[in-house]
Design a protein around this motif. Structure first.
Motif, short mmCIF file in Angstrom:
data_model
loop_
_atom_site.label_atom_id
_atom_site.label_comp_id
_atom_site.label_asym_id
_atom_site.label_seq_id
_atom_site.Cartn_x
_atom_site.Cartn_y
_atom_site.Cartn_z
N GLY A 52 0.30 -1.17 -0.09
CA GLY A 52 0.04 -0.06 -0.05
C GLY A 52 1.02 1.24 -0.27
N ASP A 53 2.15 1.45 0.59
CA ASP A 53 2.83 2.54 -0.04
C ASP A 53 3.02 2.88 -0.98
OD1 ASP A 53 3.97 2.59 2.28
OD2 ASP A 53 5.18 0.85 1.71
N VAL A 54 2.27 4.33 -1.38
CA VAL A 54 2.39 5.40 -2.29
C VAL A 54 3.23 7.04 -2.14
CG1 VAL A 54 -0.02 4.44 -3.10
CG2 VAL A 54 0.33 6.73 -1.61
N ILE A 55 3.47 7.08 -3.30
CA ILE A 55 4.09 8.66 -2.84
C ILE A 55 2.90 9.64 -2.75
CG2 ILE A 55 5.67 10.39 -3.34
CD1 ILE A 55 7.66 8.26 -4.77
N GLU A 56 2.57 10.39 -2.22
CA GLU A 56 1.56 10.89 -1.90
C GLU A 56 1.89 12.34 -2.34
OE1 GLU A 56 -1.70 8.88 1.23
OE2 GLU A 56 -0.06 10.59 2.01
N SER A 57 0.81 13.47 -3.04
CA SER A 57 0.58 15.14 -2.91
C SER A 57 -0.08 15.16 -1.60
CB SER A 57 -0.10 15.82 -4.50
OG SER A 57 0.65 14.44 -5.62
N ILE A 58 0.98 16.61 -1.49
CA ILE A 58 0.86 17.36 -0.35
C ILE A 58 0.38 18.70 -0.46
CG2 ILE A 58 1.41 15.22 1.60
CD1 ILE A 58 4.17 17.58 1.13
N GLU A 59 -0.56 19.37 0.37
CA GLU A 59 -0.32 20.66 0.30
C GLU A 59 0.59 21.50 1.16
OE1 GLU A 59 -2.24 22.58 -1.20
OE2 GLU A 59 -3.40 20.62 -2.40
N ALA A 60 1.38 20.96 2.86
CA ALA A 60 2.45 22.22 2.87
C ALA A 60 3.13 20.55 3.92
CB ALA A 60 1.85 22.99 3.74
N LEU A 61 4.12 21.45 3.97
CA LEU A 61 4.99 20.45 4.64
C LEU A 61 5.10 20.66 6.41
CD1 LEU A 61 6.31 20.74 2.02
CD2 LEU A 61 8.81 20.55 2.90
N PRO A 62 5.37 19.88 6.92
CA PRO A 62 5.51 20.25 8.54
C PRO A 62 6.31 21.33 8.94
CG PRO A 62 6.06 18.15 8.03
CD PRO A 62 6.11 18.57 6.22
N ASP A 63 5.77 22.00 9.95
CA ASP A 63 6.60 23.53 10.42
C ASP A 63 8.15 23.06 10.29
OD1 ASP A 63 4.41 24.65 10.28
OD2 ASP A 63 3.40 24.54 12.54
N ASP A 64 8.36 21.59 11.14
CA ASP A 64 9.90 21.80 11.31
C ASP A 64 10.09 21.30 10.10
OD1 ASP A 64 8.78 19.20 11.54
OD2 ASP A 64 9.97 18.99 13.10
N ALA A 65 10.48 20.75 8.67
CA ALA A 65 10.38 20.26 7.85
C ALA A 65 12.36 21.20 7.55
CB ALA A 65 10.02 20.12 6.34
N VAL A 66 12.94 20.25 7.66
CA VAL A 66 13.98 21.27 6.69
C VAL A 66 15.17 19.87 5.84
CG1 VAL A 66 17.04 20.95 7.47
CG2 VAL A 66 14.84 21.24 9.32
N GLU A 67 15.35 21.53 4.89
CA GLU A 67 16.17 20.83 3.35
C GLU A 67 17.29 20.35 3.30
OE1 GLU A 67 15.90 23.28 0.28
OE2 GLU A 67 16.91 22.56 -0.98
N VAL A 68 17.39 18.97 2.98
CA VAL A 68 18.97 18.61 3.14
C VAL A 68 19.60 17.29 2.01
CG1 VAL A 68 18.16 17.47 5.67
CG2 VAL A 68 17.15 16.23 4.11
N GLY A 69 18.02 17.95 0.81
CA GLY A 69 19.13 17.23 -0.09
C GLY A 69 18.70 17.36 -1.54
N PHE A 70 18.79 16.48 -2.37
CA PHE A 70 18.08 16.70 -3.51
C PHE A 70 18.46 16.00 -4.30
CE2 PHE A 70 21.95 18.73 -4.38
CZ PHE A 70 22.22 18.93 -5.90
N ILE A 71 17.66 15.32 -5.13
CA ILE A 71 17.57 14.06 -5.59
C ILE A 71 18.19 14.28 -7.31
CG2 ILE A 71 16.38 12.39 -6.77
CD1 ILE A 71 14.30 12.03 -4.42
N THR A 72 19.65 13.28 -7.61
CA THR A 72 20.14 13.61 -8.72
C THR A 72 19.93 12.68 -9.51
OG1 THR A 72 21.71 13.08 -8.40
CG2 THR A 72 22.02 15.48 -7.72
#
Length: 240
Positions: A52-72
């Protein structure tokens, strides 16, 4: 000027050049700041491969979300992605290896994905995400930045260790109480971390500009870090 110690994930060592009057043999804080390296172990957080695992579209990130990298890129043929951790203080490595939930952002596109497995691969991190089953699916995620909840960052080993992200925005003053500015970023010079501090200044014509100070983040100069008070006290004169 910036290099990354991906073996230890920490900044340590002696300073490159002492300030005026400073003994070159003075001790430093040692492993004072954990920077975005990565432990060289695989972390499997999946007890089972849930269909049942899926990649879901969301409206917003958590308040404590921190950008840590990027997919290359995609990695292999089975849906793994390759991630480059940030090396400029927005934490990477350890968080990418421990967090069970990733948030992916590209423009206005925001997604939530469960991280089933991650491991270090050379200078990158490769990961298997729930719902990403083949190379085409992995390629569709190329260019997305990866965000991790700050609450998912691994616990640090010492009270004298700090994630870079927790230092950015703190006010800096010297022991005489003179305000020196605010931490805008950190730099890794290979031996230790350096605070990049910005402060309001004026040019020769009196026009407002942003000044910059670089202070080695070692015990010779950094005396206290009070996260609750959002303040760092340093042994550093304003005219250095």
């Amino acid at each position: 000027m910036s290099t990354r110690d991906s073996e230890s994930g920490r900044a340590s060592g002696s300073i490159g050049k002492p300030k005026p009057g400073q003994d070159e043999g003075a001790a430093t804080f040692g492993a004072f700041v954990r920077k975005p390296g990565a432990r060289r172990v695989a972390v499997d957080v999946s007890s089972a491969n849930k269909s049942g695992d899926v990649i879901e579209s969301i409206e917003a990130l958590p308040d404590d979300a921190v950008e840590v990298g990027f997919i290359t890129d995609a990695y292999g043929l089975k849906g793994w992605v390759k991630v480059v951790p940030h090396a400029n203080g927005k934490q990477g490595g350890d968080a990418l290896l421990s967090a069970k939930r990733w948030w992916l952002v590209k423009g206005r596109d925001r997604k939530s994905a469960r991280c089933l497995q991650s491991k270090v691969h050379a200078d990158t991190i490769v990961a298997r995400l729930g719902g990403c089953e083949d190379r085409d699916a992995a390629m569709s995620l190329k260019g997305h930045s990866v965000h991790i909840a700050r609450s998912d960052f691994p616990k640090l080993d010492s009270e004298d260790e700090f994630y870079w992200v927790d230092l950015i925005g703190l006010d800096v003053e010297n022991e005489a109480g003179v305000a020196l500015g605010r931490v805008a970023d950190l730099i890794d010079n290979g031996a230790h971390s350096i605070l990049r501090i910005e402060y309001p200044d004026a040019d020769k014509d009196g026009k407002a500009v942003t000044g910059e100070r670089l202070i080695p983040f070692v015990g010779v100069y950094v005396k206290t870090v009070d996260r609750a008070a959002k303040r760092i006290v340093v042994d550093w004169d304003a005219d250095y």
